[in-house]
Design a protein around this motif. Structure first.
Motif: not given
Length: 397
Positions: A295-298, A320-322, A327-328, A340-342
């Motif tokens: 997500v950081r790349g996006v 991790q930002l997800n 952020a989502v 995709i999330v934890d």
């Protein structure tokens, strides 16, 4: 947006690519709203450097939620108990995740020495014997030995201790609150809720050089199990290995293939792995259906989202930002197809009927719960443009 069967799909195949689910309502993040109120957007120069009209599909558009390695990965060195709640990549974790309103579980598949696809993330598996740490490559093991690590399904049978090497080099006991045995891909198909989609990540060793015949052998072993047991379960394939991604698309056309990328947050010898632009190029050359990006790349290059969409590719993210609802939510506004999330519990609670008004009714069911919980911020185009400019600066540091 829905995946359609590729034109070369045999007519008898049940195409099980996912359909973006009906929209969910999002319980709006207050943090971003407060941040925007604290900043005079008109004082920020050069807003024209970000899209004035970002792609923000609001109707007839859903948002895919994927449980990372089931109900979340295990971070054994973390002080957050949620990251050690249930054994990752296990039948228990997959079925726990299925209790929540998610669309897919993501898991990692490798192939044993006797050609059995198993589910395990790390390249190497570790145990301790007489005070000595022993480690082996997972793909060098026969199935019987692989399954001998950790908890055993057979009553009274004791398995080898299971350890894990962390990114900082420490070796820790793989202790979680709810443990489970290691498993095969076939077991996942047989014992996990059939309504739950599978995002099957094909694992290969980073920086290793693979011959075409070796990739073909491993992929065909996986496809044999998928074709026999998938039925009409939604399936997405993904991999960081560029050649494997393109080869998998050639070997089958029943299920979509996504290319996994760090999106430029790490550097690899293979330039195809080093940016979202390279990922787009690879997908178009190989006829792949989408990209899964860190997500950081996006967030560092938000303008690539529109280029991905213009290329008729789907876009999911991981990282991790997800696990941060704000952020989502922002990704939904940007037109990203899913995450995709934890922290499956928290994110599924935050995400519910994204694009429907808070007063909407569906099938006679009332959504008139707590208005405060269901409100979401109303971003103007100028505010959203400002966010898309600000976030790349923040994630660089």
């Amino acid at each position: 947006m829905a995946f359609k069967a590729p034109p070369d799909s045999p007519p008898h195949l049940c195409f099980t690519g996912f359909t973006i689910p009906k929209a969910r309502r999002f319980r709006g993040p207050t943090g971003l709203t407060m941040a925007l109120k604290a900043v005079h957007v008109t004082d920020v120069p050069n807003l024209d450097q970000v899209p004035v009209n970002p792609s923000i599909p609001r109707a007839a558009r859903g948002f895919v939620l994927v449980g990372h390695r089931g109900k979340g990965m295990n971070a054994l060195g973390s002080t957050d108990r949620r990251m050690r709640a249930v054994k990752e990549n296990s039948l228990l974790s997959f079925n726990r995740a299925a209790l929540f309103p998610i669309d897919f579980v993501e898991f990692d598949v490798q192939v044993t020495k006797d050609d059995v696809p198993i589910i395990f993330h790390d390249d190497k598996i570790l145990t301790e014997d007489a005070g000595k740490i022993l480690e082996k490559h997972v793909t060098d093991l026969y199935l019987e030995e692989f399954l001998s690590y950790g908890p055993q399904r057979e009553p009274g049978k004791v398995g080898k201790s299971l350890l894990r090497r962390t990114k900082d080099g420490r070796v820790l006991s793989w202790n979680v609150e709810d443990d489970d045995s290691l498993c095969t891909l076939q077991e996942a198909f047989e014992k996990v809720d059939s309504r739950l989609g599978f995002n099957i990540e094909l694992k290969f060793v980073d920086h290793a050089v693979y011959q075409l015949e070796d990739l073909t052998h491993a992929l065909e072993a996986v496809l044999k199990v998928v074709h026999k047991h998938a039925n009409c379960r939604p399936i997405i394939f993904s991999t960081f290995q560029p050649d494997a991604a393109q080869l998998l698309r050639k070997l089958q056309s029943a299920h979509p293939v996504f290319f996994l990328t760090n999106g430029g947050t790490e550097t690899f010898d293979d330039v195809r792995r080093n940016s979202l632009d390279e990922a787009i190029k690879l997908c178009l050359e190989g006829g792949l259906q989408g990209i899964v990006s860190e997500v950081r790349g996006v967030f560092r290059t938000p303008s690539t989202v529109s280029r991905i969409k213009e290329s008729n590719l789907s876009l999911l993210t991981y990282g991790q930002l997800n696990n941060v609802p704000e952020a989502v939510y922002l990704q939904h506004l940007m037109g990203i197809d899913g995450v995709i999330v934890d922290l499956v519990d928290e994110i599924t609670e935050a995400v519910s009927d994204l694009t429907k008004p808070a007063s909407a009714h569906e099938g006679g069911e009332s959504f008139s719960g707590s208005l405060e919980q269901r409100q979401r911020p109303n971003f103007s185009q100028q505010e959203l443009s400002f966010l898309l400019k600000l976030i790349p600066e923040l994630v660089q540091h």
